[in-house]
Design a protein around this motif. Sequence first.
Motif, short mmCIF file in Angstrom:
data_model
loop_
_atom_site.label_atom_id
_atom_site.label_comp_id
_atom_site.label_asym_id
_atom_site.label_seq_id
_atom_site.Cartn_x
_atom_site.Cartn_y
_atom_site.Cartn_z
N PRO A 88 -2.66 -3.95 -66.16
CA PRO A 88 -4.06 -3.79 -66.97
C PRO A 88 -4.86 -2.47 -65.67
O PRO A 88 -4.66 -1.37 -66.08
CB PRO A 88 -4.52 -4.79 -66.38
N ARG A 89 -4.14 -3.01 -64.36
CA ARG A 89 -4.14 -1.73 -62.99
C ARG A 89 -3.79 -0.44 -63.28
O ARG A 89 -4.12 0.75 -63.83
CB ARG A 89 -4.17 -2.59 -61.99
N MET A 90 -2.77 -0.46 -63.65
CA MET A 90 -1.71 0.74 -63.97
C MET A 90 -1.98 1.42 -65.49
O MET A 90 -2.15 2.65 -65.49
CB MET A 90 -0.38 -0.03 -64.10
N ALA A 91 -2.29 0.80 -66.43
CA ALA A 91 -2.93 1.13 -67.80
C ALA A 91 -4.13 2.18 -67.42
O ALA A 91 -4.26 3.54 -67.72
CB ALA A 91 -2.99 -0.02 -68.57
N VAL A 92 -4.84 1.24 -66.97
CA VAL A 92 -6.37 1.72 -65.86
C VAL A 92 -6.11 3.15 -65.35
O VAL A 92 -6.74 4.13 -65.60
CB VAL A 92 -7.22 1.21 -66.00
N ALA A 93 -5.60 3.03 -64.15
CA ALA A 93 -4.88 3.81 -63.36
C ALA A 93 -4.43 5.12 -64.15
O ALA A 93 -4.42 6.54 -63.75
CB ALA A 93 -4.12 3.86 -62.46
N ILE A 94 -3.15 5.16 -65.39
CA ILE A 94 -2.52 6.49 -65.68
C ILE A 94 -3.86 7.31 -66.49
O ILE A 94 -4.10 8.00 -67.55
CB ILE A 94 -1.52 5.39 -66.92
N GLY A 95 -4.77 5.77 -67.02
CA GLY A 95 -6.32 6.90 -68.09
C GLY A 95 -6.68 7.30 -67.18
O GLY A 95 -7.29 8.46 -67.86
N LEU A 96 -7.09 7.19 -66.26
CA LEU A 96 -8.03 7.56 -64.95
C LEU A 96 -7.38 9.19 -64.59
O LEU A 96 -8.20 10.80 -64.65
CB LEU A 96 -8.22 7.66 -63.66
N GLY A 97 -5.98 9.31 -64.95
CA GLY A 97 -5.06 10.69 -65.05
C GLY A 97 -5.42 11.49 -66.04
O GLY A 97 -5.37 12.55 -65.84
N LEU A 98 -5.41 11.19 -67.05
CA LEU A 98 -5.19 11.56 -68.54
C LEU A 98 -6.78 11.89 -68.85
O LEU A 98 -6.05 13.25 -69.15
CB LEU A 98 -5.26 10.95 -69.60
N PHE A 99 -7.81 11.82 -67.84
CA PHE A 99 -8.75 12.14 -67.64
C PHE A 99 -9.33 13.50 -66.78
O PHE A 99 -9.38 14.31 -67.13
CB PHE A 99 -9.98 11.69 -67.38
N GLY A 100 -8.42 13.07 -66.06
CA GLY A 100 -8.41 14.43 -64.74
C GLY A 100 -7.67 15.76 -66.19
O GLY A 100 -8.31 16.37 -65.30
N ILE A 101 -6.51 15.37 -66.46
CA ILE A 101 -5.82 16.43 -67.19
C ILE A 101 -6.27 16.81 -68.14
O ILE A 101 -6.59 18.27 -68.12
CB ILE A 101 -4.22 15.73 -68.23
N PHE A 102 -7.34 16.25 -68.76
CA PHE A 102 -8.75 16.00 -70.01
C PHE A 102 -9.36 17.46 -68.94
O PHE A 102 -9.60 18.18 -69.82
CB PHE A 102 -9.26 15.18 -70.85
N SER A 103 -9.97 16.71 -68.04
CA SER A 103 -11.24 17.38 -67.45
C SER A 103 -10.58 19.31 -66.94
O SER A 103 -11.52 20.02 -67.01
CB SER A 103 -11.29 17.02 -66.08
N LEU A 104 -9.07 19.15 -66.63
CA LEU A 104 -8.53 20.56 -66.52
C LEU A 104 -8.56 21.43 -67.80
O LEU A 104 -8.94 22.01 -67.75
CB LEU A 104 -7.25 20.44 -65.70
N ALA A 107 -5.16 12.99 -74.30
CA ALA A 107 -5.50 12.49 -73.08
C ALA A 107 -7.28 12.19 -72.93
O ALA A 107 -7.66 11.58 -71.80
CB ALA A 107 -4.86 13.94 -72.25
N GLY A 108 -7.36 13.32 -73.78
CA GLY A 108 -9.39 12.46 -73.59
C GLY A 108 -9.54 11.07 -74.25
O GLY A 108 -10.26 10.14 -73.40
N ARG A 109 -9.06 10.49 -74.89
CA ARG A 109 -8.81 9.17 -75.83
C ARG A 109 -8.46 8.49 -74.72
O ARG A 109 -9.42 7.32 -74.65
CB ARG A 109 -7.61 9.02 -76.81
N GLY A 110 -7.27 8.39 -74.33
CA GLY A 110 -7.03 7.94 -72.64
C GLY A 110 -8.24 7.65 -71.45
O GLY A 110 -8.00 6.21 -71.02
N GLY A 111 -8.26 8.98 -71.53
CA GLY A 111 -9.17 8.99 -70.28
C GLY A 111 -11.07 8.53 -70.64
O GLY A 111 -11.67 7.66 -69.55
N TYR A 112 -11.36 8.58 -71.25
CA TYR A 112 -12.57 8.45 -71.88
C TYR A 112 -12.27 7.25 -72.15
O TYR A 112 -12.93 5.80 -71.80
CB TYR A 112 -13.20 8.59 -72.64
#
Length: 277
Positions: A235-251, A190-195
């Motif tokens: 690419p937009r979908m992949a980055v959006a998913i990554g930003l969601g993963l960063f949200g999870i990692f922040s939690l 989750a952290g890797r995808g988010g960052y």
Amino acid sequence: MNGTAMNGIGKMEAATRMGFAARGIMYLLIAFLALWWGRAEDGPDALKLLDSGAGRAILAVMALGFFAYGIWRLAEVFIDSEGHGSKAKGLAVRAGGTVSGIIHLGLGVYTARLAAGQPAGASGGGSGGGGGTEEGAATALSLPGGEWLLMLAAAALLGTAVVNLVKAIKGSFLKQLDSRAAAQDWVKWAGRGGYAARGVVFAIMAWFFWKAGAAASAEQAGGLGEALGWLTGWPRMAVAIGLGLFGIFSLVEARYRRINDPKVLARLQNAGRRLTP
């Protein structure tokens, strides 16, 4: 350190954890809007999704969290609470804390106004967002050497992109978590995808600012929403998913981030002694 000071630090730690949670919710909202409704929004515009009914109570708590997180990041700059040191690399990291701290204090003000039902000001309209970014760029261009200021901002954004991508590759963010969370594979990914997603977004923003500086055109500057909107298809979908993963990692950070590390407390104590007459 006396009991009163420890109690104060404990309250600050709790509020800072709220800040990580608030950041997580914001990124999850950004990802939700992009993936579910196809809207590319920046943070402030995404928060408007909660601007009604019970959502305003959530916004009020988030505002407190953003304020605390901003203060915590600024503390890194002034008293080196995270122990980065005074060498070039440490100073660069601490300088980055200044920008992050100011941004999150601004988010605190914006979110508090939303929670109170007051007009929060323009933060970027439409699907692209970035109105506030353009205003900032226009202000920079009104100053002597404004074009160079925008190019300097572009360089800073590119540096931030590189830092995020390096974190994604090395997984160095795990060192800041409690060992119980750091050992979980899903937390690591989750952290890797988010960052990684943040690295891509910041790189695009750097390109926007470089173009804005080179052309002396504030309209070419763009924030997170415009960076996400610039992408299309997978690419937009992949980055959006990554930003969601960063949200999870922040939690996850809200619960397991090492904020009350004994070394940090010792540095705070020493700083307090220096400030005490």
